[in-house]
Design a protein around this motif. Structure first.
Motif, PDB file in Angstrom:
ATOM      1  N   SER A  88     -92.302  54.723  25.681  1.00  0.00           N
ATOM      2  CA  SER A  88     -92.177  56.006  24.979  1.00  0.00           C
ATOM      3  C   SER A  88     -90.921  56.747  25.416  1.00  0.00           C
ATOM      4  O   SER A  88     -90.259  57.402  24.606  1.00  0.00           O
ATOM      5  CB  SER A  88     -93.406  56.887  25.241  1.00  0.00           C
ATOM      6  OG  SER A  88     -94.550  56.289  24.691  1.00  0.00           O
ATOM      7  N   THR A  89     -90.587  56.610  26.698  1.00  0.00           N
ATOM      8  CA  THR A  89     -89.383  57.275  27.197  1.00  0.00           C
ATOM      9  C   THR A  89     -88.150  56.736  26.471  1.00  0.00           C
ATOM     10  O   THR A  89     -87.270  57.502  26.058  1.00  0.00           O
ATOM     11  CB  THR A  89     -89.250  57.045  28.725  1.00  0.00           C
ATOM     12  OG1 THR A  89     -90.443  57.528  29.351  1.00  0.00           O
ATOM     13  CG2 THR A  89     -88.046  57.757  29.291  1.00  0.00           C
ATOM     14  N   LEU A  90     -88.117  55.421  26.279  1.00  0.00           N
ATOM     15  CA  LEU A  90     -86.988  54.816  25.576  1.00  0.00           C
ATOM     16  C   LEU A  90     -86.901  55.336  24.140  1.00  0.00           C
ATOM     17  O   LEU A  90     -85.827  55.712  23.661  1.00  0.00           O
ATOM     18  CB  LEU A  90     -87.139  53.284  25.586  1.00  0.00           C
ATOM     19  CG  LEU A  90     -86.020  52.507  24.908  1.00  0.00           C
ATOM     20  CD1 LEU A  90     -84.686  52.757  25.606  1.00  0.00           C
ATOM     21  CD2 LEU A  90     -86.327  51.023  24.877  1.00  0.00           C
ATOM     22  N   ILE A  91     -88.043  55.378  23.465  1.00  0.00           N
ATOM     23  CA  ILE A  91     -88.076  55.875  22.090  1.00  0.00           C
ATOM     24  C   ILE A  91     -87.609  57.338  22.045  1.00  0.00           C
ATOM     25  O   ILE A  91     -86.856  57.743  21.162  1.00  0.00           O
ATOM     26  CB  ILE A  91     -89.512  55.741  21.511  1.00  0.00           C
ATOM     27  CG1 ILE A  91     -89.903  54.262  21.347  1.00  0.00           C
ATOM     28  CG2 ILE A  91     -89.669  56.494  20.191  1.00  0.00           C
ATOM     29  CD1 ILE A  91     -88.946  53.427  20.509  1.00  0.00           C
ATOM     30  N   LYS A  92     -88.040  58.110  23.031  1.00  0.00           N
ATOM     31  CA  LYS A  92     -87.651  59.529  23.048  1.00  0.00           C
ATOM     32  C   LYS A  92     -86.161  59.706  23.315  1.00  0.00           C
ATOM     33  O   LYS A  92     -85.566  60.697  22.887  1.00  0.00           O
ATOM     34  CB  LYS A  92     -88.481  60.285  24.088  1.00  0.00           C
ATOM     35  CG  LYS A  92     -89.915  60.507  23.615  1.00  0.00           C
ATOM     36  CD  LYS A  92     -90.743  61.157  24.687  1.00  0.00           C
ATOM     37  CE  LYS A  92     -92.202  61.289  24.242  1.00  0.00           C
ATOM     38  NZ  LYS A  92     -93.088  61.587  25.363  1.00  0.00           N
ATOM     39  N   ILE A  93     -85.560  58.772  24.015  1.00  0.00           N
ATOM     40  CA  ILE A  93     -84.108  58.840  24.224  1.00  0.00           C
ATOM     41  C   ILE A  93     -83.382  58.487  22.928  1.00  0.00           C
ATOM     42  O   ILE A  93     -82.441  59.165  22.520  1.00  0.00           O
ATOM     43  CB  ILE A  93     -83.683  57.924  25.395  1.00  0.00           C
ATOM     44  CG1 ILE A  93     -84.097  58.602  26.711  1.00  0.00           C
ATOM     45  CG2 ILE A  93     -82.183  57.630  25.359  1.00  0.00           C
ATOM     46  CD1 ILE A  93     -83.895  57.772  27.949  1.00  0.00           C
ATOM     47  N   ILE A  94     -83.870  57.445  22.243  1.00  0.00           N
ATOM     48  CA  ILE A  94     -83.206  57.025  20.997  1.00  0.00           C
ATOM     49  C   ILE A  94     -83.364  58.089  19.908  1.00  0.00           C
ATOM     50  O   ILE A  94     -82.542  58.213  19.023  1.00  0.00           O
ATOM     51  CB  ILE A  94     -83.763  55.654  20.506  1.00  0.00           C
ATOM     52  CG1 ILE A  94     -83.553  54.579  21.576  1.00  0.00           C
ATOM     53  CG2 ILE A  94     -83.087  55.226  19.209  1.00  0.00           C
ATOM     54  CD1 ILE A  94     -84.290  53.275  21.286  1.00  0.00           C
TER      55      ILE A  94
END
Ligand code: ATP
Ligand code: MG
Length: 267
Positions: A59-65
């Protein structure tokens, strides 16, 4: 709203046709290293499954993208161009949309109002909203995507979880999305509703206009709709295969093996 990247035309795509490249992304929350040099790519029209244990950093990766979190390091390349994603609206202006479960639909408003939320059509030369045009378009969009609702006038709060999710996805698709990020779109859904969303994702995939990253803990669904699957483990991608080159058993074993320890260096 800052949409600085929107002004200049995008340079021609590199030959590999990656719509998105994420390189060596690091994200820390205090002493927690959520992403530890994450690298992945997404090709045009591709559906990438992102799997990994709870807390792996998905989720952290998605939130960065999607521009929600700023990374502490690394590089993001959208359609061949380096971008600094500073906000969700800015990422949206680049064609990146996220659909969170149940988020961003207003229960008390109708389906068609929700479809045009924040992007209402106006009557020419007037501040008045063009309800009839919005209704017609919402109906056409949903029909086009075979999303079943009794009427676009019905309040979203009266719909099922699957219908709501389908409307959120349809809304993202019709806002010129290029990269659609779905963080557990089927979580807490019954079999019938999940099927409805999977069918919708499959139809989107056939068009090859939208590239998608889908997070799910249900690997059968990943195998069903994705072209390729990446496994995130403690903030790093440690596995990347086309779905035809892997199996449900292999994916399950990969995640379970983490608990047995041994094959992974600690930390
Ligand atoms: N806003 C935040 N503040 C502090 N720590 C956070 C924050 N968001 C995530 N983390 C931490 O970062 C790590 C990665 O979390 P993340 O939510 O990205 O995992 P995930 O792979 O999506 O897990 P799940 O499958 O359970 O949804 C976890 O250790 C989590 O506690
Ligand atoms: Mg998560």
């Amino acid at each position: 709203m800052s949409v600085s990247q929107e002004a200049a035309p995008a340079p021609p795509l590199e030959t590999d046709e990656d719509v998105l490249r994420v390189e060596n992304i690091v994200k820390r929350f205090g002493s927690v290293v959520a992403l530890d040099g994450t690298t992945l790519h997404l090709r045009r029209g591709e559906v990438l499954g992102l799997i990994g244990d709870n807390g792996a950093g998905k989720s952290t990766l998605i939130k960065i993208i999607t521009g929600f979190h700023r990374p502490d390091g690394g590089r993001i390349v959208v359609e061949g161009r380096d971008v600094q994603l500073r906000s969700v609206p800015q990422a949206r202006a680049l064609g990146i949309e996220t659909v969170y479960q149940d988020l961003a639909l207003v229960d008390s408003l109708s389906v068609f109002h929700n479809m045009f939320l924040g992007k209402e059509l106006r009557l020419a030369g007037s501040p008045l909203v063009a309800n009839r045009s919005m209704k017609e378009r919402a109906r056409r969009y949903l029909e086009d995507m075979k999303v079943n609702v009794t009427s676009v006038d019905v309040e979203v709060g009266l719909l099922s979880g699957g219908q709501r999710q389908a409307i959120a996805i349809a809304r993202a698709v019709y806002s010129n999305v290029k990269i659609l990020l779905l963080d557990e779109p089927l979580a807490a859904m019954g079999a019938r509703e999940a099927k409805q969303i999977l069918d919708l994702i499959r139809r989107l995939k056939e068009r090859r206009e939208v590239s998608m990253i889908i997070i799910s803990h249900t690997y059968a669904q990943i195998m069903d709709v994705c072209d390729r699957v990446d496994l995130l483990r403690r903030g790093r991608i440690v596995f990347d295969k086309r779905v035809e080159d892997t199996s449900l058993e292999e994916l399950t074993e990969l995640v379970v093996s983490e608990y047995r320890g041994g094959e992974e260096p600690p930390g």
